[in-house]
Every structure is written in C-alpha cells, then in structure tokens.
Design a protein around this motif. Structure first.
Motif, PDB file in Angstrom:
ATOM      1  N   ILE A  34       9.240  -6.978  -7.930  1.00 58.26           N
ATOM      2  CA  ILE A  34      10.516  -6.933  -8.131  1.00 58.26           C
ATOM      3  C   ILE A  34      10.975  -6.242  -9.693  1.00 58.26           C
ATOM      4  O   ILE A  34      11.860  -5.293  -9.434  1.00 58.26           O
ATOM      5  N   VAL A  35      10.175  -6.269 -10.586  1.00 62.72           N
ATOM      6  CA  VAL A  35      10.341  -5.580 -11.901  1.00 62.72           C
ATOM      7  C   VAL A  35      10.031  -3.942 -11.568  1.00 62.72           C
ATOM      8  O   VAL A  35      11.165  -2.917 -11.680  1.00 62.72           O
ATOM      9  N   MET A  36       9.164  -3.527 -10.560  1.00 63.38           N
ATOM     10  CA  MET A  36       8.529  -2.183 -10.205  1.00 63.38           C
ATOM     11  C   MET A  36       9.935  -1.665  -9.291  1.00 63.38           C
ATOM     12  O   MET A  36      10.279  -0.341  -9.353  1.00 63.38           O
ATOM     13  N   ASN A  37      10.503  -2.458  -8.356  1.00 62.19           N
ATOM     14  CA  ASN A  37      11.536  -2.123  -7.557  1.00 62.19           C
ATOM     15  C   ASN A  37      12.660  -1.715  -8.344  1.00 62.19           C
ATOM     16  O   ASN A  37      13.310  -0.681  -8.068  1.00 62.19           O
ATOM     17  N   GLN A  38      13.188  -2.504  -9.210  1.00 51.12           N
ATOM     18  CA  GLN A  38      14.065  -2.331 -10.148  1.00 51.12           C
ATOM     19  C   GLN A  38      14.067  -0.750 -11.086  1.00 51.12           C
ATOM     20  O   GLN A  38      15.053  -0.186 -11.125  1.00 51.12           O
ATOM     21  N   SER A  39      12.734  -0.606 -11.502  1.00 55.92           N
ATOM     22  CA  SER A  39      12.333   0.490 -12.200  1.00 55.92           C
ATOM     23  C   SER A  39      12.623   1.864 -11.395  1.00 55.92           C
ATOM     24  O   SER A  39      13.405   2.876 -11.683  1.00 55.92           O
ATOM     25  N   ALA A  40      12.098   1.638 -10.158  1.00 54.78           N
ATOM     26  CA  ALA A  40      12.211   2.595  -9.213  1.00 54.78           C
ATOM     27  C   ALA A  40      13.720   2.824  -8.639  1.00 54.78           C
ATOM     28  O   ALA A  40      13.990   4.038  -8.502  1.00 54.78           O
ATOM     29  N   HIS A  41      14.435   1.931  -8.704  1.00 59.05           N
ATOM     30  CA  HIS A  41      15.718   2.072  -8.284  1.00 59.05           C
ATOM     31  C   HIS A  41      16.493   2.845  -9.456  1.00 59.05           C
ATOM     32  O   HIS A  41      17.292   3.931  -9.195  1.00 59.05           O
ATOM     33  N   TYR A  42      16.203   2.442 -10.709  1.00 59.41           N
ATOM     34  CA  TYR A  42      16.912   3.434 -11.830  1.00 59.41           C
ATOM     35  C   TYR A  42      16.281   4.873 -11.628  1.00 59.41           C
ATOM     36  O   TYR A  42      17.073   5.783 -12.198  1.00 59.41           O
ATOM     37  N   LEU A 146      17.332  18.988 -18.960  1.00 60.55           N
ATOM     38  CA  LEU A 146      18.425  17.662 -18.606  1.00 60.55           C
ATOM     39  C   LEU A 146      17.012  16.512 -18.865  1.00 60.55           C
ATOM     40  O   LEU A 146      16.287  16.537 -18.206  1.00 60.55           O
ATOM     41  N   THR A 147      17.456  15.594 -19.995  1.00 64.04           N
ATOM     42  CA  THR A 147      16.867  14.480 -20.140  1.00 64.04           C
ATOM     43  C   THR A 147      17.871  13.300 -20.008  1.00 64.04           C
ATOM     44  O   THR A 147      18.822  13.104 -20.811  1.00 64.04           O
ATOM     45  N   ILE A 148      17.465  12.433 -19.076  1.00 64.41           N
ATOM     46  CA  ILE A 148      18.191  11.089 -18.783  1.00 64.41           C
ATOM     47  C   ILE A 148      17.624   9.947 -19.319  1.00 64.41           C
ATOM     48  O   ILE A 148      16.542   9.952 -19.018  1.00 64.41           O
ATOM     49  N   THR A 149      17.961   9.192 -20.207  1.00 70.15           N
ATOM     50  CA  THR A 149      17.295   8.173 -20.802  1.00 70.15           C
ATOM     51  C   THR A 149      18.109   6.912 -20.702  1.00 70.15           C
ATOM     52  O   THR A 149      19.510   6.794 -20.882  1.00 70.15           O
ATOM     53  N   TRP A 150      17.500   5.760 -20.400  1.00 69.45           N
ATOM     54  CA  TRP A 150      18.017   4.590 -19.812  1.00 69.45           C
ATOM     55  C   TRP A 150      17.315   3.370 -20.324  1.00 69.45           C
ATOM     56  O   TRP A 150      15.919   3.555 -20.565  1.00 69.45           O
ATOM     57  N   ALA A 151      17.711   2.092 -20.498  1.00 68.64           N
ATOM     58  CA  ALA A 151      17.033   1.002 -20.769  1.00 68.64           C
ATOM     59  C   ALA A 151      16.364   0.427 -19.735  1.00 68.64           C
ATOM     60  O   ALA A 151      17.080  -0.022 -18.911  1.00 68.64           O
ATOM     61  N   ASP A 152      14.817   0.235 -19.840  1.00 65.72           N
ATOM     62  CA  ASP A 152      14.543  -0.556 -18.677  1.00 65.72           C
ATOM     63  C   ASP A 152      13.244  -1.603 -19.582  1.00 65.72           C
ATOM     64  O   ASP A 152      12.175  -1.010 -19.522  1.00 65.72           O
ATOM     65  N   ASP A 153      13.759  -2.434 -19.951  1.00 65.87           N
ATOM     66  CA  ASP A 153      12.910  -3.301 -20.861  1.00 65.87           C
ATOM     67  C   ASP A 153      12.268  -4.246 -19.865  1.00 65.87           C
ATOM     68  O   ASP A 153      12.132  -5.568 -20.301  1.00 65.87           O
ATOM     69  N   ARG A 154      11.579  -4.081 -18.782  1.00 62.95           N
ATOM     70  CA  ARG A 154      11.070  -5.037 -17.777  1.00 62.95           C
ATOM     71  C   ARG A 154       9.651  -5.037 -18.161  1.00 62.95           C
ATOM     72  O   ARG A 154       8.871  -4.479 -17.196  1.00 62.95           O
ATOM     73  N   GLY A 155       9.129  -5.677 -19.091  1.00 66.12           N
ATOM     74  CA  GLY A 155       7.721  -5.760 -19.523  1.00 66.12           C
ATOM     75  C   GLY A 155       7.109  -4.714 -20.188  1.00 66.12           C
ATOM     76  O   GLY A 155       5.948  -4.825 -20.403  1.00 66.12           O
ATOM     77  N   ASP A 156       7.787  -3.507 -20.528  1.00 61.09           N
ATOM     78  CA  ASP A 156       7.034  -2.416 -21.157  1.00 61.09           C
ATOM     79  C   ASP A 156       7.180  -2.446 -22.647  1.00 61.09           C
ATOM     80  O   ASP A 156       8.363  -3.290 -23.358  1.00 61.09           O
ATOM     81  N   ALA A 157       6.372  -1.988 -23.522  1.00 62.84           N
ATOM     82  CA  ALA A 157       6.435  -1.993 -24.894  1.00 62.84           C
ATOM     83  C   ALA A 157       7.517  -1.298 -25.087  1.00 62.84           C
ATOM     84  O   ALA A 157       8.139  -1.505 -26.312  1.00 62.84           O
TER      85      ALA A 157
END
Length: 168
Positions: A34-42, A146-157
């Motif tokens: 589920i975590v990886m799926n959300q990250s892939a979606h972003y 172009l650099t796009i940055t977003w918050a993806d705090d699902r278990g990463d440091a």
C-alpha cells in the motif's frame, strides 16, 4: 504396544505458531504494498505534471519558431522564459511572481504558471517546484530543468521525494 492416535498438543502449537508468523508476514507485505502504491501514484502525478508544463512551454514558444526551408529564420525574438516565474516560497498557494517578461508575454507566462502551480499544489502533498534555465540550445529555445518535490513520508528517513526532468 499402544498405538498413538491424533496429534499432540505440542505439534498443534508449533503448527499454529508457523501459521501465525506466515500471516503476520503477509500483513506486513500488504502494508508495504500500500505504501509503495501511494508513492508510485505520486510519482506518476509528478510525471504527468512535468509533461503538462513541457506542453505549456512548447505551446507558448511556437509563435517564435519560424523556418525558411530547413533553416531557422534569423533575428527572431526569443520566446518567453518560464524560469522567470519561481514559486512563491513564503506562500506557495499564491501565484508565482513572474519577472523580466514584458506585456502580453508576461500575461501568458504568468497565467500558465499560475494554473500549473494550482494544479501542482492540489495534486501533490506539499508540492513544490524549481524551474531552472539550463542554456539556450542551438535552435534559440530555452532548455529547462524542472524539479518537482512533494512530501512522501511513508517510512522513509527523508520524507521529501523529487522528480527531475529536462524540458527542451
């Protein structure tokens, strides 16, 4: 000699322990999926947003593109520089502030960047961008990173994830 029938209590407990550890492993695997799926979606949203901005940049520079046969026409004005519209870092929900663009070009570029910034902020959590002009290519068009940055705090440091692309 007495014949043994059925299973002993120890055998049953060992089999239940093995089954329980297998089920816990499956639960952990599902959680990670589920975590990886959300990250892939972003990441997919970031790629779509980057393609959208690239299309906007190309659409606004096409009036500046003129050719005589296979050669570019000389002395054409440069298209508007989208790198002059950085994201407002103090209030990222505010429209980007475009500088060093004149007249109708300023309106086009600021409108495109405002719409794109709104789309970015609505689709990615804490979405931010950086658009840097790399160099003018031989065709006299700007090239951007172009650099796009977003918050993806699902278990990463490191809770921020970035997507980088080059727009030509």
């Amino acid at each position: 000699m007495k014949q043994q029938r059925g299973m002993s209590l120890i055998e049953v407990m060992v089999s239940i322990a093995i089954l329980a550890s297998g089920l816990l492993g499956l639960a952990a695997l599902q959680s990670r999926s589920i975590v990886m799926n959300q990250s892939a979606h972003y990441r997919s949203i970031a790629a779509d947003l980057a393609a959208d901005l690239a299309d906007r940049i190309r659409a606004n520079r096409s009036p500046f593109f003129g050719m005589d046969g296979a050669n570019l026409l000389p002395n054409l004005p440069l298209p508007p520089n989208f790198a002059n519209c950085p994201q407002n870092t103090s209030n990222r929900d505010a429209a980007p502030t475009c500088t060093a663009v004149n007249g109708h070009q300023n309106y086009l570029v600021s409108t495109e960047m405002s719409e794109w910034n709104t789309s970015l902020r609505s689709q990615l959590p804490n979405g931010r961008y950086s658009l840097v002009q790399v160099a003018a290519s031989s065709s006299a068009f700007y090239r951007y990173t172009l650099t796009i940055t977003w918050a993806d705090d699902r278990g990463d440091a490191n809770p921020d994830t970035s997507y980088v692309t080059v727009i030509e």
